[in-house]
Write a protein that holds these residues in place. Structure first.
Motif, PDB file in Angstrom:
ATOM      1  N   HIS A  31     -10.294  -3.500  -1.086  1.00 44.92           N
ATOM      2  CA  HIS A  31      -9.242  -4.944  -0.595  1.00 44.92           C
ATOM      3  C   HIS A  31      -8.213  -4.535  -1.871  1.00 44.92           C
ATOM      4  CE1 HIS A  31     -11.544  -6.898   1.854  1.00 44.92           C
ATOM      5  NE2 HIS A  31     -12.272  -6.684   1.646  1.00 44.92           N
ATOM      6  N   GLU A  34      -6.022  -1.988  -1.285  1.00 41.58           N
ATOM      7  CA  GLU A  34      -5.164  -3.042  -0.824  1.00 41.58           C
ATOM      8  C   GLU A  34      -4.064  -3.361  -0.777  1.00 41.58           C
ATOM      9  OE1 GLU A  34      -7.217  -4.932   2.342  1.00 41.58           O
ATOM     10  OE2 GLU A  34      -7.691  -2.689   3.594  1.00 41.58           O
ATOM     11  N   ASN A  35      -4.474  -4.324  -1.794  1.00 38.45           N
ATOM     12  CA  ASN A  35      -3.887  -5.128  -2.792  1.00 38.45           C
ATOM     13  C   ASN A  35      -2.555  -4.674  -3.566  1.00 38.45           C
ATOM     14  OD1 ASN A  35      -4.863  -7.655  -1.697  1.00 38.45           O
ATOM     15  ND2 ASN A  35      -6.151  -7.311  -3.214  1.00 38.45           N
ATOM     16  N   GLN A  38       0.065  -3.005  -0.901  1.00 40.79           N
ATOM     17  CA  GLN A  38       0.936  -4.620  -0.149  1.00 40.79           C
ATOM     18  C   GLN A  38       2.004  -5.005  -1.263  1.00 40.79           C
ATOM     19  OE1 GLN A  38       0.541  -5.871   2.806  1.00 40.79           O
ATOM     20  NE2 GLN A  38       2.913  -6.421   2.120  1.00 40.79           N
ATOM     21  N   ILE A  41       5.121  -2.125  -1.808  1.00 41.23           N
ATOM     22  CA  ILE A  41       5.805  -2.771  -0.560  1.00 41.23           C
ATOM     23  C   ILE A  41       6.547  -3.961  -0.365  1.00 41.23           C
ATOM     24  CG2 ILE A  41       5.726  -2.883   1.858  1.00 41.23           C
ATOM     25  CD1 ILE A  41       3.379  -1.378   2.136  1.00 41.23           C
ATOM     26  N   ASP A  42       5.893  -4.806  -1.593  1.00 40.31           N
ATOM     27  CA  ASP A  42       6.623  -6.295  -1.494  1.00 40.31           C
ATOM     28  C   ASP A  42       7.764  -5.769  -2.135  1.00 40.31           C
ATOM     29  OD1 ASP A  42       4.729  -7.562   0.315  1.00 40.31           O
ATOM     30  OD2 ASP A  42       3.487  -8.313  -1.365  1.00 40.31           O
ATOM     31  N   GLN A  81       4.694  -0.279   5.803  1.00 41.05           N
ATOM     32  CA  GLN A  81       3.268  -1.813   5.625  1.00 41.05           C
ATOM     33  C   GLN A  81       2.635  -1.870   7.550  1.00 41.05           C
ATOM     34  OE1 GLN A  81       4.433  -5.593   4.073  1.00 41.05           O
ATOM     35  NE2 GLN A  81       2.187  -5.144   5.199  1.00 41.05           N
ATOM     36  N   LEU A  84      -0.292   0.197   6.829  1.00 43.93           N
ATOM     37  CA  LEU A  84      -1.206  -0.541   5.880  1.00 43.93           C
ATOM     38  C   LEU A  84      -1.720  -1.466   6.713  1.00 43.93           C
ATOM     39  CD1 LEU A  84      -2.389  -1.443   3.322  1.00 43.93           C
ATOM     40  CD2 LEU A  84      -0.515  -2.803   2.889  1.00 43.93           C
ATOM     41  N   ARG A  85      -0.934  -2.778   7.911  1.00 42.49           N
ATOM     42  CA  ARG A  85      -1.059  -3.737   8.737  1.00 42.49           C
ATOM     43  C   ARG A  85      -2.399  -3.054   9.698  1.00 42.49           C
ATOM     44  NH1 ARG A  85       3.745  -6.885   9.246  1.00 42.49           N
ATOM     45  NH2 ARG A  85       3.591  -8.236   6.737  1.00 42.49           N
ATOM     46  N   GLN A  88      -5.943  -2.237   7.753  1.00 43.41           N
ATOM     47  CA  GLN A  88      -6.253  -3.638   8.038  1.00 43.41           C
ATOM     48  C   GLN A  88      -7.063  -4.277   9.384  1.00 43.41           C
ATOM     49  OE1 GLN A  88      -3.917  -5.606   5.852  1.00 43.41           O
ATOM     50  NE2 GLN A  88      -4.079  -5.551   4.006  1.00 43.41           N
TER      51      GLN A  88
END
Length: 212
Positions: A31, A34-35, A38, A41-42, A81, A84-85, A88
């Motif tokens: 987790h 992943e964070n 993310q 990417i943001d 993105q 990654l999704r 998940q």
């Protein structure tokens, strides 16, 4: 513009290398990985918004090439993105399947339990359906990835052709009207690609709804 572009380009490559950590990370740190991805990417998308503004302020002879470079970075970020999704989603499905299996194995039955057979059959059927959906989603994701790669290849081909046309146009001194028509066509091609990606996602969603 150039320093921010180079910084964003480097960050995209770093994210691509970090994506491999998703497959090797243990459950405790997954987790967190992943964070981190993310968040990166943001940040890339935030830089891209700034780059789009800066590219529109470039001199006319450099503006088109600057926009193409930003569009390529944006496509790479969107691809990351999506990857990654998808990871998940597969993880969620796997965790749900493991929970269902554990619940099934932890249930206790007695000889006087008249409801033993039906719940058992229902649990097995649900577990089998979930397993089938998981494999179907992997196939759909693989198919969607192939479609996106095909669109990307076509887009790169169109970009190369467009650049040659622009170079020839500059040499021949074509009018601004023709140049605007070329830019309009590039804008339309981008929306065709986005429409194709959206249609693929809709088809995948409808198939999942049908399977469930």
């Amino acid at each position: 513009m150039e320093p921010l572009y180079q910084q964003t380009h480097k960050q995209v490559h770093e994210i691509q290398s970090h994506m491999g950590r998703l497959e090797t990370a243990d459950k405790q740190s997954l987790h967190l990985v992943e964070n981190e991805i993310q968040a990166s990417i943001d940040q890339v998308f935030s830089h891209l918004e700034r780059l789009e503004i800066l590219s529109s302020k470039e001199p006319p002879n450099k503006r088109q090439n600057a926009k193409l470079r930003v569009d390529q970075l944006k496509y790479d970020a969107q691809h990351l993105q999506t990857a990654l999704r998808n990871f998940q989603h597969r993880r969620y499905a796997k965790e749900q399947q493991e929970r269902q299996r554990e619940e099934l194995l932890s249930r206790t039955f007695t000889t006087n339990d008249s409801d033993t057979t039906i719940p058992m059959d229902e649990s097995l059927q649900f577990n089998s359906s979930l397993h089938n959906i998981h494999h179907s989603m992997d196939d759909l994701i693989g198919g969607g990835h192939s479609i996106l790669e095909g669109l990307r290849a076509q887009r790169l081909t169109l970009k190369g052709t467009q650049k040659k046309i622009l170079d020839i146009a500059n040499m021949l001194g074509l009018s601004n009207t023709v140049m605007r028509l070329i830019e309009k066509r590039a804008f339309q091609d981008k929306y065709f690609m986005i429409g194709g990606m959206f249609l693929t996602c809709v088809v995948m969603f409808l198939v999942v709804q049908y399977l469930t």
